[in-house]
Motif scaffolding. Structure first.
Motif, PDB file in Angstrom:
ATOM      1  N   THR A 186      15.806  32.787 -45.421  1.00 43.69           N
ATOM      2  CA  THR A 186      16.455  31.482 -45.237  1.00 43.69           C
ATOM      3  C   THR A 186      16.980  31.356 -43.807  1.00 43.69           C
ATOM      4  N   PRO A 187      16.069  31.294 -42.805  1.00 40.64           N
ATOM      5  CA  PRO A 187      16.543  31.137 -41.422  1.00 40.64           C
ATOM      6  C   PRO A 187      17.264  29.809 -41.260  1.00 40.64           C
ATOM      7  N   ARG A 188      18.423  29.879 -40.662  1.00 38.54           N
ATOM      8  CA  ARG A 188      19.225  28.662 -40.470  1.00 38.54           C
ATOM      9  C   ARG A 188      19.247  28.273 -38.981  1.00 38.54           C
ATOM     10  N   TYR A 189      18.117  28.413 -38.369  1.00 35.82           N
ATOM     11  CA  TYR A 189      18.022  28.036 -36.959  1.00 35.82           C
ATOM     12  C   TYR A 189      16.620  27.489 -36.696  1.00 35.82           C
ATOM     13  N   SER A 190      16.504  26.756 -35.607  1.00 37.89           N
ATOM     14  CA  SER A 190      15.211  26.173 -35.192  1.00 37.89           C
ATOM     15  C   SER A 190      15.232  26.058 -33.668  1.00 37.89           C
ATOM     16  N   GLN A 191      14.123  25.627 -33.129  1.00 40.46           N
ATOM     17  CA  GLN A 191      14.035  25.496 -31.670  1.00 40.46           C
ATOM     18  C   GLN A 191      14.432  24.099 -31.213  1.00 40.46           C
ATOM     19  N   PRO A 192      15.105  24.017 -30.070  1.00 39.73           N
ATOM     20  CA  PRO A 192      15.317  22.690 -29.471  1.00 39.73           C
ATOM     21  C   PRO A 192      14.016  22.244 -28.792  1.00 39.73           C
ATOM     22  N   GLY A 193      13.884  20.978 -28.540  1.00 32.32           N
ATOM     23  CA  GLY A 193      12.698  20.500 -27.816  1.00 32.32           C
ATOM     24  C   GLY A 193      12.771  20.882 -26.348  1.00 32.32           C
ATOM     25  N   MET A 194      11.610  20.991 -25.731  1.00 34.54           N
ATOM     26  CA  MET A 194      11.570  21.288 -24.296  1.00 34.54           C
ATOM     27  C   MET A 194      12.045  20.065 -23.507  1.00 34.54           C
ATOM     28  N   PRO A 195      12.704  20.293 -22.372  1.00 31.48           N
ATOM     29  CA  PRO A 195      13.232  19.162 -21.594  1.00 31.48           C
ATOM     30  C   PRO A 195      12.117  18.345 -20.940  1.00 31.48           C
ATOM     31  N   SER A 196      12.498  17.195 -20.458  1.00 32.27           N
ATOM     32  CA  SER A 196      11.533  16.321 -19.783  1.00 32.27           C
ATOM     33  C   SER A 196      11.242  16.842 -18.376  1.00 32.27           C
ATOM     34  N   THR A 197      10.164  16.342 -17.791  1.00 28.03           N
ATOM     35  CA  THR A 197       9.784  16.670 -16.409  1.00 28.03           C
ATOM     36  C   THR A 197      10.151  15.498 -15.522  1.00 28.03           C
ATOM     37  N   GLU A 198      10.755  15.800 -14.384  1.00 30.19           N
ATOM     38  CA  GLU A 198      11.158  14.741 -13.460  1.00 30.19           C
ATOM     39  C   GLU A 198      10.495  14.979 -12.107  1.00 30.19           C
ATOM     40  N   ILE A 199      10.029  13.919 -11.491  1.00 29.06           N
ATOM     41  CA  ILE A 199       9.400  14.045 -10.172  1.00 29.06           C
ATOM     42  C   ILE A 199       9.503  12.725  -9.413  1.00 29.06           C
ATOM     43  N   ASP A 202       0.813  -1.216   0.000  1.00 31.89           N
ATOM     44  CA  ASP A 202       0.000   0.000   0.000  1.00 31.89           C
ATOM     45  C   ASP A 202       0.846   1.265   0.000  1.00 31.89           C
ATOM     46  N   TYR A 203       2.159   1.116  -0.293  1.00 30.28           N
ATOM     47  CA  TYR A 203       3.045   2.282  -0.232  1.00 30.28           C
ATOM     48  C   TYR A 203       4.250   2.018  -1.128  1.00 30.28           C
ATOM     49  N   VAL A 204       4.397   2.808  -2.188  1.00 29.07           N
ATOM     50  CA  VAL A 204       5.556   2.647  -3.073  1.00 29.07           C
ATOM     51  C   VAL A 204       6.104   4.019  -3.454  1.00 29.07           C
ATOM     52  N   LYS A 205       7.403   4.052  -3.766  1.00 29.81           N
ATOM     53  CA  LYS A 205       8.047   5.266  -4.260  1.00 29.81           C
ATOM     54  C   LYS A 205       8.496   5.018  -5.698  1.00 29.81           C
ATOM     55  N   ILE A 206       8.224   5.973  -6.575  1.00 30.94           N
ATOM     56  CA  ILE A 206       8.611   5.840  -7.987  1.00 30.94           C
ATOM     57  C   ILE A 206       9.212   7.153  -8.475  1.00 30.94           C
ATOM     58  N   TYR A 207      10.297   7.033  -9.216  1.00 28.22           N
ATOM     59  CA  TYR A 207      10.913   8.192  -9.874  1.00 28.22           C
ATOM     60  C   TYR A 207      10.353   8.257 -11.281  1.00 28.22           C
ATOM     61  N   ILE A 208       9.661   9.340 -11.599  1.00 24.27           N
ATOM     62  CA  ILE A 208       8.954   9.450 -12.878  1.00 24.27           C
ATOM     63  C   ILE A 208       9.591  10.517 -13.753  1.00 24.27           C
ATOM     64  N   THR A 209       9.831  10.182 -15.013  1.00 25.79           N
ATOM     65  CA  THR A 209      10.397  11.116 -15.983  1.00 25.79           C
ATOM     66  C   THR A 209       9.566  11.079 -17.260  1.00 25.79           C
ATOM     67  N   SER A 210       9.115  12.243 -17.694  1.00 32.48           N
ATOM     68  CA  SER A 210       8.410  12.293 -18.976  1.00 32.48           C
ATOM     69  C   SER A 210       9.440  12.306 -20.110  1.00 32.48           C
ATOM     70  N   GLY A 211       8.965  12.187 -21.338  1.00 35.52           N
ATOM     71  CA  GLY A 211       9.871  12.250 -22.490  1.00 35.52           C
ATOM     72  C   GLY A 211      10.197  13.694 -22.856  1.00 35.52           C
ATOM     73  N   LYS A 212      11.373  13.923 -23.397  1.00 37.83           N
ATOM     74  CA  LYS A 212      11.725  15.273 -23.839  1.00 37.83           C
ATOM     75  C   LYS A 212      11.244  15.486 -25.273  1.00 37.83           C
ATOM     76  N   GLY A 213      10.974  16.735 -25.614  1.00 36.43           N
ATOM     77  CA  GLY A 213      10.485  17.052 -26.954  1.00 36.43           C
ATOM     78  C   GLY A 213      11.600  16.946 -27.990  1.00 36.43           C
ATOM     79  N   GLY A 214      11.224  16.557 -29.197  1.00 40.73           N
ATOM     80  CA  GLY A 214      12.205  16.480 -30.281  1.00 40.73           C
ATOM     81  C   GLY A 214      12.575  17.879 -30.775  1.00 40.73           C
TER      82      GLY A 214
END
Length: 344
Positions: free
Chosen positions: A140-153, A8-20
């Protein structure tokens, strides 16, 4: 369910995926000179969800799960191709599960309905490709956005048993024996204190194919609310019960005193527990003759006001039908109250 499988009691480290990340591709094709930017967007990272499942009764399936990760989003490509979204992860939990943030101790949410799902970690947003940054002055833009980082909790999943009736009593009061004769549950029973180390659930079959759920909570001792014994760890399970059945054996030195100690432990743990319906049940009454039972009945009427009480014997199968009738009546009255409050 065996005692060791009740978790009835567990601990988990959760990480979402990071954006491309977005693409900085420039269009190249025969006979087309200076095709311009056509970089696509990155895909979003995978979310991690918590979902209620009424078929689960315990967190045992998560006992050895230390990490849960969503999939990463794919990078954008040429021809404005969007990267794939990361794989979502679903953590299924039994109803009555509370989700807490380990770092802050904050209760994030609780799952109480089947199919209810909430995002615990949101996937990172995919970055924009250079296609979005073209303009009359920047063709001719030669730049783009990086993906947003993942969420950790880091989270704690804590189960509070969802049962209609909770059995409350000192060790050796006969709670496990009562559960075994009212239901088909097979709790561990022995003649020593703290036989029950985990809550046990059982379904009581009633008339006309109706039923209700009863939970045997590990024995409470005086001082449980302060952390003594085992009871303090399991008091949270009583919070979910709509009716509390206080079980005191007939051979107790002072029935009123034992009942008041149990009541005080609940009050000190959570004063709201005193608002629940209560039923006092005197167990092991097969050792009393009719004269003693009559005398005890008169004494309890004077000493304990406003709380109904019954005499039973689990071993001798005495008073069990009356007990089920009384519990069913109390549970239905509670349902009627809720229905009337909704109508108002």
């Amino acid at each position: 369910m065996t005692e060791g499988n009740f978790v009835d009691y567990v601990k988990i480290y959760i990480t979402s995926g990071k954006g491309g990340k977005g693409s900085t591709h420039l269009h190249r094709e025969k006979f087309i000179e200076k095709g311009g930017p056509d970089g696509g967007d990155g895909g979003r990272g995978g979310h991690v969800y918590i979902k209620g499942n009424k078929s689960l009764w315990t967190l045992f399936h998560l006992k050895f799960v230390k990490h849960m990760r969503g999939g990463h989003g794919g990078d954008g490509g040429s021809s404005r191709s969007t990267g794939h979204d990361g794989e979502d992860k679903m953590v299924e939990v039994p109803l009555g599960t509370v989700v807490k943030d380990i770092e802050t101790g904050e209760i994030l949410f609780e799952i109480t309905e089947h199919g209810e799902q909430k995002i615990i970690a949101q996937g990172g947003k995919g970055g924009l490709g250079n296609w979005h940054f073209r303009s009359s002055t920047n063709q001719t833009p030669r730049y783009s956005q990086p993906g947003m980082p993942s969420t950790e909790i880091d989270v704690i999943l804590e189960l509070k048993v969802l049962a209609d009736v909770g059995l409350v009593g000192f060790p050796n009061a006969g709670k496990s024996t009562l559960l075994s004769v009212l239901t088909s549950a097979k709790p561990k029973i022995a003649d020593y204190a703290f036989t029950t180390l985990k809550p046990n659930l059982g379904i009581v079959a009633y008339r006309e194919f109706q039923s209700f759920v009863i939970a045997d909570i590990p024995g409470i001792i005086e001082g449980a609310a302060e952390g003594k014994g085992l009871g303090h760890y399991f008091l949270r399970h009583i919070e979910r019960n709509s009716t509390l059945l206080f079980l005191v054996p007939a051979d107790a030195k002072d029935i009123k005193k034992e009942y008041e100690i149990l009541l005080d432990e609940l009050r000190r743990y959570n004063p709201e527990m005193l608002d629940k319906d209560r039923l006092l049940v005197i167990s092991k009454c097969d050792m009393l003759d009719d004269e003693l039972k009559t005398e005890l009945n008169s004494q309890l009427k004077k000493e304990i006001k406003g709380v109904p009480f019954l005499f039973i014997s689990s071993v001798a199968q005495q008073g069990l039908t009356e007990l089920k009738d009384k519990l069913w009546q109390m549970l239905n009255v509670e349902d009627d109250k809720k229905e009337n409050s909704h109508n108002i």
